[in-house]
Design a protein around this motif. Structure first.
Motif, PDB file in Angstrom:
ATOM      1  N   ASP A   1      -5.302   6.728   1.168  1.00 44.46           N
ATOM      2  CA  ASP A   1      -4.161   7.007   0.303  1.00 44.46           C
ATOM      3  C   ASP A   1      -2.872   6.502   0.950  1.00 44.46           C
ATOM      4  OD1 ASP A   1      -2.923   8.255  -2.020  1.00 44.46           O
ATOM      5  OD2 ASP A   1      -2.198   9.787  -0.650  1.00 44.46           O
ATOM      6  N   GLY A   2      -2.666   6.835   2.227  1.00 44.55           N
ATOM      7  CA  GLY A   2      -1.495   6.344   2.938  1.00 44.55           C
ATOM      8  C   GLY A   2      -1.509   4.830   3.088  1.00 44.55           C
ATOM      9  N   PHE A   3      -2.677   4.250   3.323  1.00 44.09           N
ATOM     10  CA  PHE A   3      -2.802   2.799   3.474  1.00 44.09           C
ATOM     11  C   PHE A   3      -2.405   2.074   2.192  1.00 44.09           C
ATOM     12  CE2 PHE A   3      -5.120  -1.163   3.120  1.00 44.09           C
ATOM     13  CZ  PHE A   3      -4.947  -1.752   4.365  1.00 44.09           C
ATOM     14  N   LEU A   4      -2.907   2.542   1.060  1.00 42.67           N
ATOM     15  CA  LEU A   4      -2.622   1.867  -0.206  1.00 42.67           C
ATOM     16  C   LEU A   4      -1.148   1.965  -0.576  1.00 42.67           C
ATOM     17  CD1 LEU A   4      -5.751   2.952  -2.304  1.00 42.67           C
ATOM     18  CD2 LEU A   4      -5.282   0.702  -1.310  1.00 42.67           C
ATOM     19  N   PHE A   5      -0.553   3.122  -0.340  1.00 40.36           N
ATOM     20  CA  PHE A   5       0.866   3.248  -0.671  1.00 40.36           C
ATOM     21  C   PHE A   5       1.706   2.320   0.202  1.00 40.36           C
ATOM     22  CE2 PHE A   5       5.083   5.190  -0.774  1.00 40.36           C
ATOM     23  CZ  PHE A   5       5.246   5.368  -2.141  1.00 40.36           C
ATOM     24  N   ALA A   6       1.384   2.250   1.500  1.00 42.71           N
ATOM     25  CA  ALA A   6       2.132   1.370   2.394  1.00 42.71           C
ATOM     26  C   ALA A   6       1.906  -0.100   2.037  1.00 42.71           C
ATOM     27  CB  ALA A   6       1.718   1.629   3.848  1.00 42.71           C
ATOM     28  N   ALA A   7       0.682  -0.444   1.646  1.00 46.35           N
ATOM     29  CA  ALA A   7       0.394  -1.823   1.267  1.00 46.35           C
ATOM     30  C   ALA A   7       1.263  -2.257   0.088  1.00 46.35           C
ATOM     31  CB  ALA A   7      -1.085  -1.973   0.926  1.00 46.35           C
ATOM     32  N   TRP A   8       1.517  -1.326  -0.834  1.00 50.23           N
ATOM     33  CA  TRP A   8       2.394  -1.630  -1.968  1.00 50.23           C
ATOM     34  C   TRP A   8       3.847  -1.740  -1.516  1.00 50.23           C
ATOM     35  CZ3 TRP A   8       4.817  -3.045  -6.063  1.00 50.23           C
ATOM     36  CH2 TRP A   8       5.927  -2.355  -6.534  1.00 50.23           C
TER      37      TRP A   8
ATOM     38  N   ALA B   1      -5.239   0.514  -9.460  1.00 48.53           N
ATOM     39  CA  ALA B   1      -3.852   0.292  -9.884  1.00 48.53           C
ATOM     40  C   ALA B   1      -3.044  -0.511  -8.882  1.00 48.53           C
ATOM     41  CB  ALA B   1      -3.170   1.637 -10.143  1.00 48.53           C
ATOM     42  N   VAL B   2      -3.423  -0.476  -7.611  1.00 52.84           N
ATOM     43  CA  VAL B   2      -2.629  -1.144  -6.573  1.00 52.84           C
ATOM     44  C   VAL B   2      -2.420  -2.639  -6.834  1.00 52.84           C
ATOM     45  CG1 VAL B   2      -2.726  -1.891  -4.156  1.00 52.84           C
ATOM     46  CG2 VAL B   2      -2.977   0.506  -4.712  1.00 52.84           C
ATOM     47  N   PRO B   3      -3.436  -3.407  -7.251  1.00 54.78           N
ATOM     48  CA  PRO B   3      -3.207  -4.854  -7.443  1.00 54.78           C
ATOM     49  C   PRO B   3      -2.353  -5.201  -8.663  1.00 54.78           C
ATOM     50  CG  PRO B   3      -5.560  -4.359  -7.136  1.00 54.78           C
ATOM     51  CD  PRO B   3      -4.858  -3.071  -7.403  1.00 54.78           C
ATOM     52  N   LEU B   4      -2.184  -4.281  -9.607  1.00 58.70           N
ATOM     53  CA  LEU B   4      -1.575  -4.625 -10.891  1.00 58.70           C
ATOM     54  C   LEU B   4      -0.107  -5.072 -10.805  1.00 58.70           C
ATOM     55  CD1 LEU B   4      -3.095  -1.841 -13.192  1.00 58.70           C
ATOM     56  CD2 LEU B   4      -3.917  -4.171 -12.777  1.00 58.70           C
ATOM     57  N   PRO B   5       0.748  -4.458  -9.959  1.00 56.15           N
ATOM     58  CA  PRO B   5       2.157  -4.911  -9.944  1.00 56.15           C
ATOM     59  C   PRO B   5       2.325  -6.392  -9.635  1.00 56.15           C
ATOM     60  CG  PRO B   5       1.938  -2.813  -8.804  1.00 56.15           C
ATOM     61  CD  PRO B   5       0.544  -3.284  -9.101  1.00 56.15           C
ATOM     62  N   ALA B   6       1.420  -6.972  -8.857  1.00 53.49           N
ATOM     63  CA  ALA B   6       1.544  -8.386  -8.501  1.00 53.49           C
ATOM     64  C   ALA B   6       1.262  -9.315  -9.670  1.00 53.49           C
ATOM     65  CB  ALA B   6       0.602  -8.714  -7.342  1.00 53.49           C
ATOM     66  N   HIS B   7       0.775  -8.773 -10.792  1.00 51.39           N
ATOM     67  CA  HIS B   7       0.450  -9.597 -11.958  1.00 51.39           C
ATOM     68  C   HIS B   7       1.409  -9.346 -13.122  1.00 51.39           C
ATOM     69  CE1 HIS B   7      -3.306 -10.975 -10.121  1.00 51.39           C
ATOM     70  NE2 HIS B   7      -3.464  -9.721  -9.703  1.00 51.39           N
ATOM     71  N   THR B   8       2.507  -8.668 -12.841  1.00 54.50           N
ATOM     72  CA  THR B   8       3.503  -8.432 -13.888  1.00 54.50           C
ATOM     73  C   THR B   8       4.586  -9.507 -13.815  1.00 54.50           C
ATOM     74  OG1 THR B   8       4.748  -6.948 -12.428  1.00 54.50           O
ATOM     75  CG2 THR B   8       3.105  -5.945 -13.869  1.00 54.50           C
TER      76      THR B   8
ATOM     77  N   GLY C   1      -0.880   5.079   6.639  1.00 56.37           N
ATOM     78  CA  GLY C   1       0.372   4.442   6.254  1.00 56.37           C
ATOM     79  C   GLY C   1       0.873   3.465   7.308  1.00 56.37           C
ATOM     80  N   LEU C   2       0.779   3.861   8.579  1.00 56.07           N
ATOM     81  CA  LEU C   2       1.196   2.961   9.651  1.00 56.07           C
ATOM     82  C   LEU C   2       0.319   1.706   9.675  1.00 56.07           C
ATOM     83  CD1 LEU C   2       1.850   5.528  12.515  1.00 56.07           C
ATOM     84  CD2 LEU C   2       3.561   4.185  11.304  1.00 56.07           C
ATOM     85  N   LEU C   3      -0.980   1.898   9.496  1.00 56.44           N
ATOM     86  CA  LEU C   3      -1.896   0.756   9.492  1.00 56.44           C
ATOM     87  C   LEU C   3      -1.633  -0.152   8.299  1.00 56.44           C
ATOM     88  CD1 LEU C   3      -4.340  -0.489  10.942  1.00 56.44           C
ATOM     89  CD2 LEU C   3      -5.817   0.870   9.468  1.00 56.44           C
TER      90      LEU C   3
ATOM     91  N   ILE D   1      -0.537  -4.057   8.789  1.00 59.12           N
ATOM     92  CA  ILE D   1      -1.377  -5.138   8.266  1.00 59.12           C
ATOM     93  C   ILE D   1      -0.653  -5.867   7.144  1.00 59.12           C
ATOM     94  CG2 ILE D   1      -3.517  -5.649   7.040  1.00 59.12           C
ATOM     95  CD1 ILE D   1      -4.848  -3.420   8.595  1.00 59.12           C
ATOM     96  N   GLY D   2       0.022  -5.101   6.276  1.00 58.86           N
ATOM     97  CA  GLY D   2       0.776  -5.725   5.193  1.00 58.86           C
ATOM     98  C   GLY D   2       1.853  -6.656   5.709  1.00 58.86           C
ATOM     99  N   GLY D   3       2.522  -6.259   6.788  1.00 59.94           N
ATOM    100  CA  GLY D   3       3.539  -7.115   7.369  1.00 59.94           C
ATOM    101  C   GLY D   3       2.953  -8.382   7.960  1.00 59.94           C
ATOM    102  N   LEU D   4       1.794  -8.258   8.602  1.00 60.83           N
ATOM    103  CA  LEU D   4       1.149  -9.432   9.197  1.00 60.83           C
ATOM    104  C   LEU D   4       0.663 -10.416   8.139  1.00 60.83           C
ATOM    105  CD1 LEU D   4      -0.927  -7.746  12.056  1.00 60.83           C
ATOM    106  CD2 LEU D   4       1.115  -9.168  12.312  1.00 60.83           C
ATOM    107  N   LEU D   5       0.239  -9.874   6.989  1.00 62.79           N
ATOM    108  CA  LEU D   5      -0.301 -10.740   5.934  1.00 62.79           C
ATOM    109  C   LEU D   5       0.773 -11.254   4.983  1.00 62.79           C
ATOM    110  CD1 LEU D   5      -3.546  -8.780   4.958  1.00 62.79           C
ATOM    111  CD2 LEU D   5      -3.326 -10.736   6.497  1.00 62.79           C
ATOM    112  N   ALA D   6       2.010 -10.826   5.180  1.00 65.75           N
ATOM    113  CA  ALA D   6       3.079 -11.215   4.250  1.00 65.75           C
ATOM    114  C   ALA D   6       3.275 -12.723   4.210  1.00 65.75           C
ATOM    115  CB  ALA D   6       4.381 -10.526   4.642  1.00 65.75           C
ATOM    116  N   GLY D   7       3.070 -13.399   5.337  1.00 67.78           N
ATOM    117  CA  GLY D   7       3.232 -14.849   5.363  1.00 67.78           C
ATOM    118  C   GLY D   7       2.042 -15.601   4.795  1.00 67.78           C
TER     119      GLY D   7
END
Length: 411
Positions: free
Chosen positions: A40-47, A106-113, A164-166, A170-176
């Motif tokens: 739950d914390g991971f998915l929220f942080a990934a968004w 639901a997590v992937p959906l914002p990227a397709h709006t 959330g920290l993870l 990871i989200g920051g590392l994959l941003a590029g």
């Protein structure tokens, strides 16, 4: 005011150190439920780390983005009370599995709006999944806490913080290398995988059972003082609100305070919230140990006063190292107040108690950032941040006021 799911012996455990307890091994259900908190914390942080990309994609102004993000809160608050009733009817564990599956989808959906309107619509769904997950997971955790007869709720929330920290790292590392669409899709896929594996374990595990004498006590108390139980839940919800007020304020304003008021560099200022988050995670990891030895009420009261002291230091000190030290104290102080308040609300009111307290707590996270903003415009940001100190102290005092065994408040 009596807690519905506690015998008098357990009530004493809240206020007095407990000695002679042998450590118990983690059951499969407890490990699986901790995995749910972590994902739950991971998915929220990934968004969260992909919000800038999504904002650019939909060409949203700051105000339009703010309205879209408000849909997350609207979806969560609208769902929480309903989920409490579903947990009562079907059980918290199946609802937890369904809620995390919804959040993962639901997590992937914002990227397709491609418009603010469509973004707001999918964020309503995202918020519904997030709110449902938080109520159902905490309700399931309350059942396990009652079965173990140990204050282990902070360990579940430590899983959320670690996730959330993870997710942020990871989200920051994959941003590029990865687009927002791919990154969020992979995050959602991981969420579904963990939901399937942990859900199978959780649903197969025996449901928590209470000794017959304890069950009789619960029934007697639940029928004798429903009004007192509702009042207790509301007061514990206000405790959670005061805690979440500080969490929301620091998430949005800690970095700005360091750059604008203390004149830290951008890189150094970024460590402000990180220091707070790491301190909160460490505090939650040690939360069960502290609750057993000091009692939950003392942990909550001391936490509120520690956070109050730390926030006064962080708000008013002119030195960057001292401000960072203040943020660490805030993280340690606030770490266990919210989970222990939710646990006690669930013990008093079951899933509906969890839903009520969670809704109030979520409201605190909502009002914190805008209140700080208005006060900063009217006075200054350091002065505005001192309200976090006041809210933290109030959280600790509320926890003390509704301590088990307190006549007229906690029984």
């Amino acid at each position: 005011m009596p807690l519905l799911n506690k015998t008098s012996a357990r009530s004493e455990a809240h206020n007095h150190p407990i000695g002679g307890l042998k450590p118990r091994t983690w059951s499969a259900a407890r490990i699986a439920l901790t995995a749910f908190f972590a994902v739950d914390g991971f998915l929220f942080a990934a968004w969260v780390v992909r919000i800038p990309d999504v904002r650019a994609q939909v060409s949203a102004s700051h105000s339009a983005l703010g309205l879209a993000l408000l849909c997350i809160s609207a979806g969560a608050v609208a769902t929480m009370a309903v989920i409490g009733r579903l947990c009562v009817r079907y059980g918290a564990r199946p609802v937890t599995v369904a809620s995390l599956a919804l959040l993962s989808l639901a997590v992937p959906l914002p990227a397709h709006t491609h418009s603010v309107l469509s973004l707001g619509a999918v964020l309503l769904l995202f918020g519904a999944g997030y709110g449902a997950a938080n109520v159902s997971m905490n309700s399931a955790a309350v059942d396990l806490v009652a079965e173990l007869d140990r204050p282990v709720m902070p360990s579940f929330h430590a899983g959320y913080s670690l996730g959330g920290l993870l997710g942020a790292a990871i989200g920051g590392l994959l941003a590029g290398p990865l687009s927002a669409a791919w990154a969020l899709a992979l995050s959602g896929g991981l969420g579904l995988l963990v939901t399937a594996l942990a859900g199978a374990v959780l649903l197969r595990s025996p449901a928590p059972s209470l000794p017959a004498a304890k069950a009789r006590t619960i029934r007697q108390r639940s029928t004798s003082s429903p009004r007192n139980a509702r009042l207790l839940v509301v007061l514990l919800g206000l405790t959670a609100l005061c805690t979440a007020y500080g969490e929301g304020a620091l998430a949005d304003w800690a970095t700005l305070h360091l750059t604008d008021d203390v004149h830290a560099s951008a890189g150094l200022a970024a460590t402000g919230y990180a220091a707070y988050a790491f301190a909160m995670t460490a505090g939650r990891v040690s939360g069960t140990w502290l609750s057993i030895r000091l009692g939950q009420t003392r942990v909550m009261l001391a936490g509120g006063l520690t956070a109050c002291t730390g926030m006064l230091i962080a708000s008013l000190a002119p030195s960057v190292p001292v401000v960072l030290a203040g943020f660490v104290l805030v993280g340690i102080g606030l770490a266990n107040i919210f989970p222990l308040a939710i646990a006690r609300a669930g013990a008093a009111g079951g899933p509906q108690g969890v839903a009520t307290a969670s809704t109030l707590g979520y409201a605190g996270m909502l009002i914190g950032p805008p209140v700080i903003g208005f006060l900063a415009d009217a006075a200054s940001l350091p002065v505005a941040l001192t309200t976090v100190a006041g809210a933290s102290a109030l959280a600790g005092l509320l926890a003390f006021a509704v301590r088990p065994g307190q006549r007229g408040a906690a029984g």
